[in-house]
Design a protein around this motif. Structure first.
Motif, PDB file in Angstrom:
ATOM      1  N   CYS A  45       0.851  -1.170   0.000  1.00 23.14           N
ATOM      2  CA  CYS A  45       0.000   0.000   0.000  1.00 23.14           C
ATOM      3  C   CYS A  45       0.886   1.218   0.000  1.00 23.14           C
ATOM      4  CB  CYS A  45      -0.926  -0.005   1.181  1.00 23.14           C
ATOM      5  SG  CYS A  45      -0.087  -0.156   2.730  1.00 23.14           S
ATOM      6  N   ARG A  46       0.293   2.318  -0.354  1.00 18.30           N
ATOM      7  CA  ARG A  46       1.066   3.542  -0.410  1.00 18.30           C
ATOM      8  C   ARG A  46       1.558   3.890   0.985  1.00 18.30           C
ATOM      9  NH1 ARG A  46      -2.845   7.559  -3.647  1.00 18.30           N
ATOM     10  NH2 ARG A  46      -3.228   6.283  -5.475  1.00 18.30           N
ATOM     11  N   HIS A  47       2.801   4.280   1.046  1.00 18.95           N
ATOM     12  CA  HIS A  47       3.363   4.681   2.332  1.00 18.95           C
ATOM     13  C   HIS A  47       2.556   5.807   2.940  1.00 18.95           C
ATOM     14  CE1 HIS A  47       7.208   2.628   2.547  1.00 18.95           C
ATOM     15  NE2 HIS A  47       7.136   2.616   1.247  1.00 18.95           N
ATOM     16  N   ASN A  48       2.198   6.759   2.088  1.00 16.43           N
ATOM     17  CA  ASN A  48       1.634   7.986   2.609  1.00 16.43           C
ATOM     18  C   ASN A  48       0.122   7.884   2.788  1.00 16.43           C
ATOM     19  OD1 ASN A  48       1.176   7.796  -0.080  1.00 16.43           O
ATOM     20  ND2 ASN A  48       1.847   9.861  -0.618  1.00 16.43           N
ATOM     21  N   ASN A  49      -0.442   6.791   2.446  1.00 19.73           N
ATOM     22  CA  ASN A  49      -1.893   6.728   2.502  1.00 19.73           C
ATOM     23  C   ASN A  49      -2.342   5.320   2.847  1.00 19.73           C
ATOM     24  OD1 ASN A  49      -4.369   7.762   2.409  1.00 19.73           O
ATOM     25  ND2 ASN A  49      -4.417   8.144   0.198  1.00 19.73           N
ATOM     26  N   THR A  50      -1.927   4.875   4.015  1.00 14.17           N
ATOM     27  CA  THR A  50      -2.113   3.463   4.333  1.00 14.17           C
ATOM     28  C   THR A  50      -3.569   3.067   4.436  1.00 14.17           C
ATOM     29  OG1 THR A  50      -1.722   4.125   6.586  1.00 14.17           O
ATOM     30  CG2 THR A  50       0.061   2.997   5.460  1.00 14.17           C
TER      31      THR A  50
HETATM   32  C1  LIG Z   1       1.652   9.548  -2.112  1.00 15.31           C
HETATM   33  O1  LIG Z   1       2.943   9.759  -2.591  1.00 15.31           O
HETATM   34  C2  LIG Z   1       3.053   9.735  -3.997  1.00 15.31           C
HETATM   35  C3  LIG Z   1       4.496   9.874  -4.368  1.00 15.31           C
HETATM   36  O2  LIG Z   1       5.317  10.021  -3.255  1.00 15.31           O
HETATM   37  C4  LIG Z   1       2.206  10.852  -4.587  1.00 15.31           C
HETATM   38  O3  LIG Z   1       2.275  10.831  -5.987  1.00 15.31           O
HETATM   39  C5  LIG Z   1       0.777  10.655  -4.149  1.00 15.31           C
HETATM   40  O4  LIG Z   1      -0.023  11.728  -4.621  1.00 15.31           O
HETATM   41  C6  LIG Z   1       0.686  10.594  -2.654  1.00 15.31           C
HETATM   42  N1  LIG Z   1      -0.689  10.279  -2.287  1.00 15.31           N
HETATM   43  C7  LIG Z   1      -1.330  10.940  -1.330  1.00 15.31           C
HETATM   44  C8  LIG Z   1      -2.748  10.553  -1.141  1.00 15.31           C
HETATM   45  O5  LIG Z   1      -0.802  11.803  -0.655  1.00 15.31           O
END
Ligand SMILES: *[C@@H]1O[C@H](CO)[C@@H](O)[C@H](O)[C@H]1NC(C)=O
Ligand SMILES: *[C@@H]1O[C@H](CO)[C@@H](O)[C@H](O)[C@H]1NC(C)=O
Ligand SMILES: *[C@@H]1O[C@H](CO)[C@@H](O)[C@H](O)[C@H]1NC(C)=O
Length: 773
Positions: free
Chosen positions: A416-421
């Motif tokens: 999953c995305r690190h920044n948006n688990t």
């Molecule tokens: C998460 O990080 C990616 C790249 O680091 C970025 O493109 C994406 O928009 C980010 N998603 C959110 C929801 O912040």
């Protein structure tokens, strides 16, 4: 239609600005209405415009009645009237009727939501600066407020009380009957509490069951206090910051602070810093682990039920009825893995064997967890809430059918995305399904045997020994008499092993130096080999090649004296090791791969004469105590002048499974055959299994082309985890594994495109600094 949209937006935003600057509507009397078509205009805004209340677009033509933060990038919603039943974008309407009731109706006029309270004429509805939507009667008494029915978010000064809960999907935060505030997963299959930490008692978690007031509140400084003793302090505690406490879709509870400049939220506290501790993320028989972002994988011997949906978990690879006959199943270990709940039995202290017996004896036992230190044994009836972290000191042993080939056990990745688990459930990585297992040369094997047989039958022109003319009397290389060696080996008493061309015996020279004496079997037939070996060996001196002390040639007695390498061959460590002493960690494997490449590179590129080993296989890679590589057995080594680009061998050499196809195709043999064999060995180092002995569960064999194809796909997918030795339990370096598989691919591939050993050494060196495992 489409063309009017920019106008609409422009018009509406102007309108909002006009509204907010002129007369902020933060309170309305009865007989007020808002149509969904006017959703751009909120029904109400709070006095300082922090919050808005009105129609919120949740999907295409779908709207909810919500309160949200006005000035955040994504208009963060904090309350929803109709979370499970959004209304249509046409004809839906919000009405504050004369009777003082707030009603949401859809296009057909039916009531979707209402506040179930008629406060009468003179009532008012207001959105307060706290984010609380309040209805007051004509006497200004609060008769209804949104703070009393939270959804997934608690705002500062909003009370969390008995019978109220924050909910997100299957997850909720609430006070249980024991007065403790907890996080619970309540899914279709199981329900379980994962916070406070279920492995500790309530009191060890710093909570108490004694205070039955069941009340929690987040104050304006970022401090959450609960009647059960829980105290949460935001990392940026202090006044003047917008905050919210939200239970996310990933089951974690987080406290957020708003950065007003960037209009974004930052997490200032969270209940589960280790998200794998949240229950229900991965479904049954699967494990949540970090690699490094959290992902699900199946338990050993299990495979995904539905490749698209982790919440359905995993199932045994083969349907099986466990008999009580121990022969029908085996236990496979996964270290640092634990499953919460569903214990059939708990015993302590008990030995590992005892624990296994308990689980073996119970039909319903599917696995057991064992903690060595205390001898704790948990027999598991079902496998839920699995996770793998280094903080878990024990292992879980899965009871799987004996027929399961662990090497084909596949793992499926969900990253999953690190920044948006919290989007874990929504973002499924494309899942790949590989069976890497085959007798690669299964088909070729017969051909090889046939050809070899024909050679042996047809011609055996044995050259006369020409050794008498050789003088190798350097201090490192000596001619021994047969008697000397017979004495040194105690009349060939202690056999060390058998190579392609002879038997090794342990010997002691000068009462101090331990050596391995190789006695060539069928010595008369091996004259040619012997000659080749002798002439090369005296000159060879490299740290990754076995040192040769001398030789003996007396009639039919042909012997070679090698340095003794104490720690057995790679083959034993790689394929036969179950005990911990022999097991090769990743870093050791990498050093072995590099050492082997260096030894071969020396043979190919640095010797005075060009030497091809011709019989590269794990059996010929010896290891010292320090797991340093010593390549052995030059019994088949051939040499040629550097000016020669290749040489023709008179008969079949090498070992089936590691032999380049050109052996069978009568093509000229050159160093590329070693490169090919090295590619196979390298792959086996990664996989911890012999490629030539792999079969699918159906007993089908894949040919080399199929293997190559599968490897290529793995490399293309960017994740070679699936073929890395499962016995490493994920303790390996992904970069190095990827590089090694890539190198293997190029080595095994088309002859002209195979790299040189020098190039391989360079490629490995380039990723050798990563020494994590
Ligand atoms: C998460 O990080 C990616 C790249 O680091 C970025 O493109 C994406 O928009 C980010 N998603 C959110 C929801 O912040
Ligand atoms: C119970 O908790 C509440 C809220 O934290 C507190 O006001 C009250 O004093 C507590 N009662 C006892 C008996 O400790
Ligand atoms: C995944 O499976 C669960 C449980 O069977 C189900 O409720 C859910 O809707 C499924 N999700 C998707 C995206 O198919």
């Amino acid at each position: 239609m489409m063309k009017t949209i920019p106008y609409l937006i422009l018009f509406s935003s102007l309108q909002i600005m006009a509204c907010s600057s002129a007369s902020p509507e933060h309170t309305l009397g009865t007989n007020s209405f808002l149509s969904v078509e006017d959703y751009e205009k909120p029904f109400l805004i709070s006095p300082h415009n922090t919050f808005s209340f009105g129609f919120y677009e949740v999907g295409h033509n779908a709207f909810s009645l919500s309160i949200w933060f006005t000035n955040t990038i994504d208009k963060t919603v904090v309350w929803v009237a109709n979370p499970n039943s959004p209304v249509n974008g046409h004809g839906s309407k919000l009405s504050f009727y004369l009777e003082g009731n707030l009603v949401l109706s859809d296009g057909k006029g039916s009531i979707v939501w209402d506040n179930k309270m008629m406060s009468g004429q003179g009532s008012r509805v207001a959105l307060l600066e706290t984010g609380n939507l309040v209805i007051t009667d004509s006497k200004d008494c609060v008769v209804w407020q949104s703070f009393d029915s939270p959804t997934d978010t608690l705002l500062p000064l909003q009370l969390l009380t008995k019978d109220k809960r924050l909910v997100s999907g299957y997850y909720s935060l609430y006070y249980d009957s024991d007065n403790v505030l907890q996080l619970k997963y309540d899914g279709p299959e199981i329900s379980s509490i994962y916070w406070p930490n279920p492995y500790y008692s309530i009191f060890d978690n710093g909570r108490t069951t004694y205070n039955s007031s069941r009340i929690g509140i987040l104050d304006n400084t970022g401090h959450f206090m609960s009647s059960d003793g829980l105290n949460i302090v935001a990392s940026d505690s202090g006044l003047g910051i917008n905050r919210r406490l939200t239970i996310n879709q990933d089951g974690n509870l987080r406290l957020y602070s708003l950065n007003t400049l960037e209009k974004k939220w930052t997490v200032t506290w969270e209940a589960m810093p280790q998200i794998c501790g949240v229950h229900g993320l991965c479904g049954g028989n699967s494990i949540c682990e970090y690699s490094p972002s959290p992902r699900c994988s199946c338990a050993l011997g299990y495979e995904m039920v539905d490749l698209e949906n982790w919440s359905k978990g995993c199932q045994l690879m083969f349907t099986n009825n466990y008999g009580q006959v121990v022969d029908h199943f085996m236990f496979v270990e996964m270290q640092q893995v634990d499953f919460h709940g569903f214990d059939l039995a708990y015993n302590m202290p008990i030995s590992l064997e005892g624990c296994e017996k308990i689980c073996s004896a119970m039909n319903s036992c599917v696995a057991y967890s064992y903690r060595a230190g205390h001898g704790r044994c948990f027999a598991k009836g079902q496998l839920f809430n699995g996770r793998k972290t280094p903080s878990i000191t024990g292992s879980t042993y899965f009871k799987i059918p004996k027929t399961t080939n662990i090497l084909i056990v596949k793992q499926y990745g969900l990253t999953c995305r690190h920044n948006n688990t919290h989007e874990m459930h929504q973002h499924l990585e494309k899942l790949l399904y590989y069976y890497i297992c085959a007798a690669i040369f299964g088909g070729l094997e017969l051909i090889f045997i046939t050809i070899a047989y024909v050679f042996l039958q047809s011609k055996q022109n044995i050259p006369k020994s020409v050794l008498d003319g050789y003088e190798f009397m350097t201090e490192h290389f000596k001619k021994f008499s047969y008697r000397e060696l017979k004495e040194a080996t105690g009349n060939f008493k202690e056999e060390l092993g058998r190579g392609g061309s002879g038997v090794f015996y342990r010997g002691v020279l000068d009462k101090k130096r331990v050596v391995a004496v190789k006695r060539l079997t069928n010595a008369t037939k091996a004259e040619e080999e012997f000659q080749a070996e002798i002439s090369v060996i005296g000159r060879i001196n490299h740290i990754n090649l076995v040192r040769t002390w001398g030789f003996c040639s007396e009639g039919k007695h042909k012997l070679l004296v090698y340095d003794y390498v104490e720690n057995e061959s790679l083959e034993k460590h790689l394929f036969e090791s179950i005990d911990a002493k022999r097991f090769l960690r990743w870093s050791q494997r990498f050093i072995i791969a590099l050492g082997t490449a260096r030894g071969l590179a020396y043979l190919h590129h640095e010797c005075l004469e060009w030497v091809v080993h011709c019989d590269m296989k794990p059996e010929n890679i010896l290891l010292t105590q320090d797991f340093e590589v010593k390549i052995a057995d030059f019994g088949l080594a051939k040499l040629s002048k550097r000016s020669c680009s290749s040489l023709q061998l008179s008969h079949m050499r090498g070992t089936i499974g590691y032999m380049a196809p050109e052996w069978a195709l009568s093509l000229p043999i050159n160093a590329k055959v070693d490169v090919f064999s090295y590619g196979i060995v390298l792959l086996e180092i990664v996989m911890g299994a012999r490629i030539s002995s792999q079969t699918t569960t159906e007993g089908e064999k894949l040919d080399l082309t199929q293997i190559l194809e599968a490897l290529k796909q793995l490399v293309a997918s960017g994740d070679v985890t699936h073929i890395v030795d499962a016995k490493l339990h994920g303790q390996f370096n992904h970069l190095q594994a990827m590089e090694m598989v890539k190198i293997s691919l190029s080595c095994i591939g088309e002859r002209n495109k195979r790299p040189t050993m020098d190039e391989i050494v360079k490629a490995l060196m380039a990723c050798s600094c990563e020494d994590k495992y």
